[in-house]
Design an enzyme around this catalytic site. Structure first.
Site, PDB file in Angstrom:
ATOM      1  N   ASN A   9     -82.491 -53.462 -34.082  1.00 38.20           N
ATOM      2  CA  ASN A   9     -83.561 -52.644 -33.516  1.00 38.20           C
ATOM      3  C   ASN A   9     -82.918 -51.328 -33.112  1.00 38.20           C
ATOM      4  O   ASN A   9     -82.233 -51.260 -32.097  1.00 38.20           O
ATOM      5  CB  ASN A   9     -84.176 -53.358 -32.301  1.00 38.20           C
ATOM      6  CG  ASN A   9     -85.220 -52.500 -31.601  1.00 38.20           C
ATOM      7  OD1 ASN A   9     -85.608 -51.439 -32.097  1.00 38.20           O
ATOM      8  ND2 ASN A   9     -85.664 -52.944 -30.429  1.00 38.20           N
ATOM      9  N   LYS A  11     -84.285 -48.712 -32.048  1.00 39.68           N
ATOM     10  CA  LYS A  11     -84.998 -48.035 -30.947  1.00 39.68           C
ATOM     11  C   LYS A  11     -85.160 -46.556 -31.330  1.00 39.68           C
ATOM     12  O   LYS A  11     -85.389 -46.265 -32.492  1.00 39.68           O
ATOM     13  CB  LYS A  11     -84.261 -48.258 -29.622  1.00 39.68           C
ATOM     14  CG  LYS A  11     -83.991 -49.757 -29.389  1.00 39.68           C
ATOM     15  CD  LYS A  11     -83.495 -50.083 -28.025  1.00 39.68           C
ATOM     16  CE  LYS A  11     -83.295 -51.598 -27.911  1.00 39.68           C
ATOM     17  NZ  LYS A  11     -82.895 -52.017 -26.573  1.00 39.68           N
ATOM     18  N   HIS A  96     -91.899 -55.570 -27.331  1.00 42.08           N
ATOM     19  CA  HIS A  96     -90.572 -55.305 -26.765  1.00 42.08           C
ATOM     20  C   HIS A  96     -90.728 -54.901 -25.297  1.00 42.08           C
ATOM     21  O   HIS A  96     -91.677 -54.207 -24.933  1.00 42.08           O
ATOM     22  CB  HIS A  96     -89.865 -54.198 -27.561  1.00 42.08           C
ATOM     23  CG  HIS A  96     -88.412 -54.124 -27.239  1.00 42.08           C
ATOM     24  ND1 HIS A  96     -87.950 -53.517 -26.091  1.00 42.08           N
ATOM     25  CD2 HIS A  96     -87.327 -54.642 -27.861  1.00 42.08           C
ATOM     26  CE1 HIS A  96     -86.636 -53.652 -26.049  1.00 42.08           C
ATOM     27  NE2 HIS A  96     -86.222 -54.327 -27.108  1.00 42.08           N
ATOM     28  N   GLU A  98     -89.346 -52.723 -23.612  1.00 43.05           N
ATOM     29  CA  GLU A  98     -89.426 -51.264 -23.379  1.00 43.05           C
ATOM     30  C   GLU A  98     -90.843 -50.764 -23.616  1.00 43.05           C
ATOM     31  O   GLU A  98     -91.312 -49.867 -22.908  1.00 43.05           O
ATOM     32  CB  GLU A  98     -88.400 -50.545 -24.280  1.00 43.05           C
ATOM     33  CG  GLU A  98     -86.975 -50.812 -23.790  1.00 43.05           C
ATOM     34  CD  GLU A  98     -85.908 -50.816 -24.882  1.00 43.05           C
ATOM     35  OE1 GLU A  98     -86.173 -50.326 -25.998  1.00 43.05           O
ATOM     36  OE2 GLU A  98     -84.803 -51.339 -24.616  1.00 43.05           O
ATOM     37  N   GLU A 168     -85.764 -62.129 -25.202  1.00 43.66           N
ATOM     38  CA  GLU A 168     -84.892 -61.048 -24.752  1.00 43.66           C
ATOM     39  C   GLU A 168     -84.993 -60.931 -23.235  1.00 43.66           C
ATOM     40  O   GLU A 168     -85.896 -60.249 -22.722  1.00 43.66           O
ATOM     41  CB  GLU A 168     -85.319 -59.722 -25.380  1.00 43.66           C
ATOM     42  CG  GLU A 168     -85.234 -59.687 -26.880  1.00 43.66           C
ATOM     43  CD  GLU A 168     -85.041 -58.270 -27.417  1.00 43.66           C
ATOM     44  OE1 GLU A 168     -84.090 -58.083 -28.181  1.00 43.66           O
ATOM     45  OE2 GLU A 168     -85.810 -57.364 -27.053  1.00 43.66           O
ATOM     46  N   GLY A 174     -79.180 -53.910 -23.105  1.00 45.85           N
ATOM     47  CA  GLY A 174     -78.467 -52.643 -22.930  1.00 45.85           C
ATOM     48  C   GLY A 174     -77.577 -52.598 -21.701  1.00 45.85           C
ATOM     49  O   GLY A 174     -77.104 -51.542 -21.303  1.00 45.85           O
ATOM     50  N   SER A 214     -77.690 -57.567 -25.393  1.00 42.49           N
ATOM     51  CA  SER A 214     -76.232 -57.391 -25.435  1.00 42.49           C
ATOM     52  C   SER A 214     -75.550 -58.410 -26.341  1.00 42.49           C
ATOM     53  O   SER A 214     -74.455 -58.891 -26.052  1.00 42.49           O
ATOM     54  CB  SER A 214     -75.644 -57.422 -24.019  1.00 42.49           C
ATOM     55  OG  SER A 214     -76.194 -56.386 -23.233  1.00 42.49           O
TER      56      SER A 214
HETATM   57  P1  13P Z   1     -79.069 -54.426 -26.778  1.00 41.99           P
HETATM   58  O1  13P Z   1     -78.494 -55.272 -27.903  1.00 41.99           O
HETATM   59  O2  13P Z   1     -78.646 -52.997 -26.846  1.00 41.99           O
HETATM   60  O3  13P Z   1     -78.854 -55.072 -25.438  1.00 41.99           O
HETATM   61  O4  13P Z   1     -80.666 -54.392 -27.027  1.00 41.99           O
HETATM   62  C1  13P Z   1     -81.337 -55.589 -27.255  1.00 41.99           C
HETATM   63  C2  13P Z   1     -82.724 -55.256 -27.641  1.00 41.99           C
HETATM   64  O5  13P Z   1     -83.502 -54.763 -26.851  1.00 41.99           O
HETATM   65  C3  13P Z   1     -83.128 -55.522 -29.035  1.00 41.99           C
HETATM   66  O6  13P Z   1     -84.497 -55.417 -29.192  1.00 41.99           O
END
Ligand code: 13P
Length: 253
Positions: A9, A11, A96, A98, A168, A174, A214
């Site tokens: 992803n 982003k 997601h 976010e 997640e 992150g 992560s």
């Molecule tokens: P990270 O791997 O950067 O923690 O992000 C995970 C994520 O949100 C994937 O959709």
């Protein structure tokens, strides 16, 4: 039989040129390799048509990171599920954390998006997961149950069977704080149990459930080795082939 999937992803990262350079490199790196999983790259809308074309004939599937909750019309700036499908992308990441946190996406909106994605032949990669306070209060099992109940559990068994889930935990995204393999496994097992109660033991057994938060080269093998973890949704470590490849290879026994 459920599938193993490693999905990136991106982003809001990468220009179109950076995106195409990544796909060219990944395509070349994977060529001729026998893989233990499907590989998906989730990219911004503007990349989709170009990288879907580039990825043709390779093991790489392409995902959008979102789609509109309306079919078409006067919704300036939105991109519909039909438009996503017309680019050659086959997946769409929905729900997601976010999008939920920064763009106000709730269960009602996500249910519309799910229906439109499915109606247009896209495979939703549907994200669920608790925030830090919920984890600390021991509410993580309850939170994921509510998130499923308000969204994907509204689907028919036939449609639900087309959905990929991604657990997640928001506190692990992150942050460099990965859920331990035991913490992730117990939530995945719980989710599978909920699916069995809602639909059937067979549908639960066949559902692909990814872990995200992560996930990287050093923890992927242990996470993917858990009985109910069928792969990963990878943020930061999907931005370079050097970091992403070892996660894909974590499935090569
Ligand atoms: P990270 O791997 O950067 O923690 O992000 C995970 C994520 O949100 C994937 O959709």
């Amino acid at each position: 039989m459920r599938k193993n999937i490693v999905a990136g992803n991106w982003k809001m990262n990468k220009t179109l040129q950076e995106g195409t350079a990544f796909i060219a490199e990944l395509k070349q790196t994977l060529a001729g390799k026998s893989l233990g999983c499907d590989v998906v790259i989730g990219a911004p809308f503007i990349h989709l048509a170009t990288i879907a074309e580039q990825a043709k004939g390779s093991a790489i599937g392409i995902a959008a990171e979102n789609c509109a909750d309306k079919a078409e019309g006067a919704y300036t700036g939105e991109v519909s599920a039909a438009m996503v499908a017309s680019t050659g992308a086959r997946y769409v990441i929905l729900g997601h954390s976010e999008r939920r946190a920064y763009y106000g996406e709730n269960d009602a909106i996500l249910s519309e998006k799910l229906a439109l994605a499915l109606a247009n032949g896209l495979t939703p990669i549907f994200c669920i997961g608790e925030v830090k306070e919920e984890r600390e209060a021991g509410k993580h099992f309850e939170v994921v149950a509510q998130q499923l109940e308000g969204t994907v559990f509204g689907l028919s068994a036939e449609d639900f069977s087309k959905v990929v889930l991604a657990y997640e935990p928001v506190w692990a995204i992150g942050t460099g704080l990965t859920a331990s393999s035991a913490q992730a496994q117990e939530v995945h097992a719980h989710v599978r149990q909920l699916i069995a109660s809602k639909y059937s033991a067979q549908i639960a057994e066949d559902c692909t459930i990814l872990y995200g938060g992560s996930c990287n080269a050093s923890n992927a093998k242990e996470l993917f080795g858990q009985p109910d973890i069928d792969g990963g949704l990878i943020g930061g470590a999907s931005l370079s082939v050097e970091k992403f490849l070892p996660i894909i290879e974590a499935f090569n026994k």
